[in-house]
Write an enzyme that holds these catalytic residues in place. Sequence first.
Site, PDB file in Angstrom:
ATOM      1  N   HIS A  65      -1.847  31.491  50.689  1.00 55.39           N
ATOM      2  CA  HIS A  65      -2.148  31.602  52.120  1.00 55.39           C
ATOM      3  C   HIS A  65      -2.403  30.269  52.828  1.00 55.39           C
ATOM      4  O   HIS A  65      -2.465  30.234  54.060  1.00 55.39           O
ATOM      5  CB  HIS A  65      -3.336  32.535  52.358  1.00 55.39           C
ATOM      6  CG  HIS A  65      -4.553  32.242  51.526  1.00 55.39           C
ATOM      7  ND1 HIS A  65      -5.188  31.019  51.515  1.00 55.39           N
ATOM      8  CD2 HIS A  65      -5.266  33.051  50.686  1.00 55.39           C
ATOM      9  CE1 HIS A  65      -6.235  31.082  50.711  1.00 55.39           C
ATOM     10  NE2 HIS A  65      -6.307  32.297  50.182  1.00 55.39           N
ATOM     11  N   HIS A  91       1.311  33.534  53.511  1.00 55.77           N
ATOM     12  CA  HIS A  91       0.602  34.751  53.887  1.00 55.77           C
ATOM     13  C   HIS A  91      -0.487  34.396  54.898  1.00 55.77           C
ATOM     14  O   HIS A  91      -1.259  33.462  54.699  1.00 55.77           O
ATOM     15  CB  HIS A  91      -0.048  35.391  52.652  1.00 55.77           C
ATOM     16  CG  HIS A  91       0.928  36.022  51.730  1.00 55.77           C
ATOM     17  ND1 HIS A  91       0.799  37.307  51.268  1.00 55.77           N
ATOM     18  CD2 HIS A  91       2.076  35.556  51.179  1.00 55.77           C
ATOM     19  CE1 HIS A  91       1.813  37.600  50.470  1.00 55.77           C
ATOM     20  NE2 HIS A  91       2.592  36.539  50.399  1.00 55.77           N
ATOM     21  N   ASP A 114      -4.872  28.602  43.239  1.00 53.00           N
ATOM     22  CA  ASP A 114      -3.727  29.522  43.264  1.00 53.00           C
ATOM     23  C   ASP A 114      -3.690  30.334  44.554  1.00 53.00           C
ATOM     24  O   ASP A 114      -2.608  30.656  45.061  1.00 53.00           O
ATOM     25  CB  ASP A 114      -3.771  30.466  42.058  1.00 53.00           C
ATOM     26  CG  ASP A 114      -3.416  29.769  40.759  1.00 53.00           C
ATOM     27  OD1 ASP A 114      -2.821  28.667  40.820  1.00 53.00           O
ATOM     28  OD2 ASP A 114      -3.726  30.312  39.680  1.00 53.00           O
ATOM     29  N   ASP A 119      -5.003  43.446  57.468  1.00 53.61           N
ATOM     30  CA  ASP A 119      -4.735  42.644  56.276  1.00 53.61           C
ATOM     31  C   ASP A 119      -5.869  41.644  56.098  1.00 53.61           C
ATOM     32  O   ASP A 119      -6.531  41.253  57.072  1.00 53.61           O
ATOM     33  CB  ASP A 119      -3.399  41.903  56.405  1.00 53.61           C
ATOM     34  CG  ASP A 119      -3.031  41.177  55.119  1.00 53.61           C
ATOM     35  OD1 ASP A 119      -2.965  41.835  54.063  1.00 53.61           O
ATOM     36  OD2 ASP A 119      -2.825  39.954  55.157  1.00 53.61           O
ATOM     37  N   GLU A 179      -7.186  38.008  53.703  1.00 54.78           N
ATOM     38  CA  GLU A 179      -6.938  36.951  52.720  1.00 54.78           C
ATOM     39  C   GLU A 179      -8.271  36.639  52.054  1.00 54.78           C
ATOM     40  O   GLU A 179      -9.336  36.809  52.668  1.00 54.78           O
ATOM     41  CB  GLU A 179      -6.353  35.700  53.374  1.00 54.78           C
ATOM     42  CG  GLU A 179      -5.040  35.910  54.114  1.00 54.78           C
ATOM     43  CD  GLU A 179      -3.897  36.397  53.243  1.00 54.78           C
ATOM     44  OE1 GLU A 179      -3.977  36.243  51.996  1.00 54.78           O
ATOM     45  OE2 GLU A 179      -2.927  36.932  53.798  1.00 54.78           O
ATOM     46  N   ASP A 213       0.672  38.948  59.020  1.00 51.88           N
ATOM     47  CA  ASP A 213       1.055  40.039  58.128  1.00 51.88           C
ATOM     48  C   ASP A 213       0.739  41.398  58.742  1.00 51.88           C
ATOM     49  O   ASP A 213       1.493  42.360  58.569  1.00 51.88           O
ATOM     50  CB  ASP A 213       0.347  39.898  56.776  1.00 51.88           C
ATOM     51  CG  ASP A 213       0.980  38.820  55.901  1.00 51.88           C
ATOM     52  OD1 ASP A 213       1.945  38.175  56.363  1.00 51.88           O
ATOM     53  OD2 ASP A 213       0.517  38.623  54.766  1.00 51.88           O
TER      54      ASP A 213
END
Length: 253
Positions: free
Chosen positions: A68, A163, A63, A14, A16, A168
Amino acid sequence: MTPVNQPTRQIVLDTETTGMNQFGAHYEGHCIIEIGAVEMINRRLTGNNFHIYIKPNRPVDPDAIKVHGITDEMLADKPMFNEVAQQFIDYIQGAELLIHNAPFDVGFMDYEFKKLNLNINTDAICMVTDTLQMARQMYPGKRNSLDALCDRLGIDNSKRTLHGALLDAEILADVYLTMTGGQTSLFDENEPEIAVVAVQEQIQSAVAFSQDLKRLQPNADELQAHLDYLLLLNKKSKGNCLWEKRLAELKTH
């Protein structure tokens, strides 16, 4: 196709990012700021994880921070992608990548490789499996976000308040293993039917000759070791140990 007896290496991954675009290429002008990956070999977690924060060459969108929680200040002293790219490539190369909504992460990865003129595409060095597409095929018409799958499959995601790439990836590994049958098969995957038949024959044979066997009672230490093992099984199966359930049923009667 993986040759017989060759270990199957899977990387649950995963990322970010600084944000994403609503129109055009979702990754254009943005950067990866965190990579989290966990390794599985023959469907078993090895602990050989990859986790790194990356300093981008642009601010993180407000945003995205809401999603995260990673701020510019947190990334100020972290390495840039060009400093960790080869280490990351070496880690994932040759593995099957398991990614939820793979086009998002792979798009960013390929974009980062392109910015460094590495002439590498992720799907050229890895096999990519999109677990979101898997879930949509298994549960058509239902929500298949990571949180929704955790709720459906009984997987604890209580630590997922924001997140985070590594968390994750760890949760996705649990989801994937549960969706695809849990722990590694006790039998050789190439001969499952033969193995089952052989075991059934052994059971029948054992029953036939067990009528006159002496019944041995466990001592206190052996009984406690057995109970401790059942507790471990119940914890690892997240409350789905059939033996524990059967014992609970017997106690209520």
